[in-house]
Design an enzyme around this catalytic site. Sequence first.
Site, PDB file in Angstrom:
ATOM      1  N   ARG A 115       0.806  -1.064   0.003  1.00 52.67           N
ATOM      2  CA  ARG A 115      -0.143  -0.173   0.106  1.00 52.67           C
ATOM      3  C   ARG A 115       0.889   1.138  -0.221  1.00 52.67           C
ATOM      4  O   ARG A 115       1.899   1.054   0.789  1.00 52.67           O
ATOM      5  CB  ARG A 115      -0.896   0.034   1.059  1.00 52.67           C
ATOM      6  CG  ARG A 115      -1.988  -1.078   1.185  1.00 52.67           C
ATOM      7  CD  ARG A 115      -2.641  -1.198   2.666  1.00 52.67           C
ATOM      8  NE  ARG A 115      -3.017  -2.408   2.642  1.00 52.67           N
ATOM      9  CZ  ARG A 115      -2.563  -3.618   3.323  1.00 52.67           C
ATOM     10  NH1 ARG A 115      -1.444  -3.250   3.845  1.00 52.67           N
ATOM     11  NH2 ARG A 115      -3.049  -4.555   3.218  1.00 52.67           N
ATOM     12  N   SER A 187       7.697  -5.815   6.103  1.00 52.66           N
ATOM     13  CA  SER A 187       6.781  -6.685   7.167  1.00 52.66           C
ATOM     14  C   SER A 187       7.732  -8.154   7.077  1.00 52.66           C
ATOM     15  O   SER A 187       7.167  -9.406   6.821  1.00 52.66           O
ATOM     16  CB  SER A 187       5.389  -6.992   6.775  1.00 52.66           C
ATOM     17  OG  SER A 187       4.638  -5.793   6.610  1.00 52.66           O
ATOM     18  N   ASP A 241       5.544  -4.030  10.483  1.00 56.29           N
ATOM     19  CA  ASP A 241       4.117  -3.480  10.360  1.00 56.29           C
ATOM     20  C   ASP A 241       3.438  -3.609  11.804  1.00 56.29           C
ATOM     21  O   ASP A 241       2.904  -2.584  12.000  1.00 56.29           O
ATOM     22  CB  ASP A 241       3.578  -4.559   9.220  1.00 56.29           C
ATOM     23  CG  ASP A 241       3.722  -6.105   9.756  1.00 56.29           C
ATOM     24  OD1 ASP A 241       4.504  -6.156  10.615  1.00 56.29           O
ATOM     25  OD2 ASP A 241       3.120  -6.890   9.037  1.00 56.29           O
TER      26      ASP A 241
HETATM   27  P1  ADP Z   1      -0.902  -8.144   4.212  1.00 52.65           P
HETATM   28  O1  ADP Z   1      -0.489  -9.476   5.283  1.00 52.65           O
HETATM   29  O2  ADP Z   1      -0.167  -8.278   2.930  1.00 52.65           O
HETATM   30  O3  ADP Z   1      -0.277  -6.692   4.917  1.00 52.65           O
HETATM   31  P2  ADP Z   1      -3.557  -8.094   5.117  1.00 52.65           P
HETATM   32  O4  ADP Z   1      -3.304  -7.213   6.303  1.00 52.65           O
HETATM   33  O5  ADP Z   1      -4.417  -7.152   4.327  1.00 52.65           O
HETATM   34  O6  ADP Z   1      -2.332  -7.921   4.087  1.00 52.65           O
HETATM   35  O7  ADP Z   1      -3.965  -9.371   5.037  1.00 52.65           O
HETATM   36  C1  ADP Z   1      -4.077 -10.289   4.000  1.00 52.65           C
HETATM   37  C2  ADP Z   1      -4.541 -11.611   4.429  1.00 52.65           C
HETATM   38  O8  ADP Z   1      -5.593 -11.639   5.197  1.00 52.65           O
HETATM   39  C3  ADP Z   1      -4.753 -12.428   3.228  1.00 52.65           C
HETATM   40  O9  ADP Z   1      -3.960 -13.098   2.709  1.00 52.65           O
HETATM   41  C4  ADP Z   1      -5.822 -13.462   3.930  1.00 52.65           C
HETATM   42  O10 ADP Z   1      -5.071 -14.502   4.287  1.00 52.65           O
HETATM   43  C5  ADP Z   1      -6.569 -12.881   5.115  1.00 52.65           C
HETATM   44  N1  ADP Z   1      -7.785 -12.455   4.761  1.00 52.65           N
HETATM   45  C6  ADP Z   1      -8.198 -11.358   3.873  1.00 52.65           C
HETATM   46  N2  ADP Z   1      -9.388 -11.425   3.849  1.00 52.65           N
HETATM   47  C7  ADP Z   1     -10.053 -12.574   4.461  1.00 52.65           C
HETATM   48  C8  ADP Z   1     -11.302 -12.966   4.944  1.00 52.65           C
HETATM   49  N3  ADP Z   1     -12.360 -12.421   4.480  1.00 52.65           N
HETATM   50  N4  ADP Z   1     -11.627 -14.037   5.739  1.00 52.65           N
HETATM   51  C9  ADP Z   1     -10.293 -14.539   6.002  1.00 52.65           C
HETATM   52  N5  ADP Z   1      -8.976 -14.146   5.862  1.00 52.65           N
HETATM   53  C10 ADP Z   1      -9.152 -12.871   5.237  1.00 52.65           C
HETATM   54 MG    MG Z   2       0.290  -5.775   6.547  1.00 54.49          MG
END
Ligand code: ADP
Ligand code: MG
Length: 628
Positions: A115, A187, A241
């Site tokens: 992001r 992260s 993060d």
């Molecule tokens: P990042 O870890 O890349 O910073 P996020 O914090 O947005 O990203 O987390 C993304 C992860 O969250 C996805 O890979 C998935 O495992 C989990 N996730 C996203 N939406 C859902 C959902 N509706 N139900 C369960 N897990 C979810």
């Molecule tokens: Mg993240």
Amino acid sequence: MPEMGQKMWMNVFMAGAAVAAVATAVVVWQRMQKTQPAQTRNQALGLLYEFQHAAATPLHALRQIAEHMAIEMHAGLMTEGKSNLLMLPTFVENLPDGSEEGLFYALDLGGTNFRVLRCLLGGKEGRVLKQEYEEVPIPKSLMLGTSEELFDFIAKRLVDFVNREGEEYRIKNKRPQQVRELGLTFSFPVKQLSVKSGVLIQWTKGFKIADGVGADVVTLLQSAINRQHGPKIDVVVLVNDTVGTLAGGRYWNDDVMVGMILGTGTNACYVERDLPSHAPSKKGEMVINMEWGGFWSSHLPRTYADEQLDNESVNPGQAGYEKMIGGMYLGEIVRRVLLRMAREASLFGGPVPAKLREPFILITPEMSKMHADESGDLRVVAKILRDVFGVQKTELPARRIVHDVCDIVTMRSARLAAAGIVGILKKIMPDAFDSGTSGSLKTLHRNSMVAKRGDSGKIVLAMDGGLYEHYTQYRIYMQAAVNELLSEAQAKRLVIQLSKDGSGIGATILAACHSQYRGQSHKSYETNEPSYAPHEKMVRFGDAHPNATKSQFTQYDTKPTNTQFTQYEKPSLRSSGAQSDRPNLCSSGAQSDRPNLCTSQSQSDMPNCQPPSQHSVSYIYGLNIFEQ
Ligand code: ADP
Ligand code: MG
């Protein structure tokens, strides 16, 4: 002739025998047709029981895990390399207090997305005047390429985003800003050398990048930005993060002591005052990045699916805790269990569906949809089995088993995460959060200072990550386990707040804390915009008054906001509906639907903090599992 007659009778007899044999076989075959499903169902059920048993997280095991976590924290902090927790000093001593001002950028590189954000801070009065972000999925090919390819891709998107900075972010009566200061949220485990430099220890979360380990990630990004020959952007702070999330929470609330991520992966950090010599601090406190994904304890319930997943992962033998908890892995664990059931017990009838053999084909968001299926015939489960694995027709008993597997995997993850949280509490406030069984820990902490807190007596944990944010049942299980592990009084002191996108927003705020222009007045910013009050920022779980009503949690629904959200490429959950209106709030529908389920009152009589919905409690607790 008599011989011929004999032969004829013989032939007739043989033919008769053959007919009889065929008829018998038909009957047996027909019987088998009827009994086979029941037999295979029983086999599937046996495998389900076996998996449930291996993945169980009884309270006594969670207690041991929490205790072990606290001990490992101490060991990792005092002796480098002597613990499976890296306990990395972050050099972040200046946490925000709300007075930060100016326009700042952040780049948040997670495991699934990155992001880019900009945030206009207006000091204590104005707070967050404007903010905007774009989310870009990380192409799979870049996760397996070179660090230069990855950082060039990111830098290009960042520069495009900066180039689209609107007039409303400009300072009134001032020349356009020459330098944009940026906080990098990265992260992956990094050994920090200062607040704005750190070398990568290893790639995790499925990244298999040929180089980068041992390199300074700020230099990698800064060089990639410079190669774009765009506006001048300076990386002024490097954070994990979790640290971004903690800082984002602290900006609003002095009681925030812990930052935690439940997204693609999992990790936590906290404010430590009992610092070792390799983490010098003028202020006497520093944020420590635990890198708790690498935690391991013999009390962790490891199953054959975890072993397989680990063996076939890009980092076998590492990140054991994360592989049981992180969103990247939950769907994959479910797939592996279903594959075994399909192979050994014909769970879906017929041969094993080809797509069921494909690693990571079942992503956790799809798995959570199956888990949330409350329809009587589990039609969402049927649809996802069809869409994801190509299983055209399934029987209800098989779908129930699938639902149960999702439940077991999610419950285990949530309960293990809860044990980790309690471990942190035991480390930072051993007197307040000791369970009475941890004499050894008390001794370890004899000389440690009690962590500084705000006046409320609360310990606030700021949480970010898609798994926690979007998976309602996950939050419920986690809070329930925290409540089981803590006394009622202790549970009341702990507040878990969703700090949506806190990891990115926190990095912009930390960039402000570490700005070279800090202290210069920015009063010429437009401060007449509506801003958020601290209490509006987050939905709380765990600190609700027993009699809390829905309205107490949803009071911010109608406030105007000037925050804009733009979306890059794929539409994502992040910017849909209410969420896009209010970026830093926990405003997803599911949460506001059930805002006050996890009150302290509900702990005692209802461990799961929720009236069990039709499918929210595992079927395997019922005897008549196959009765429809
Ligand atoms: P990042 O870890 O890349 O910073 P996020 O914090 O947005 O990203 O987390 C993304 C992860 O969250 C996805 O890979 C998935 O495992 C989990 N996730 C996203 N939406 C859902 C959902 N509706 N139900 C369960 N897990 C979810
Ligand atoms: Mg993240």
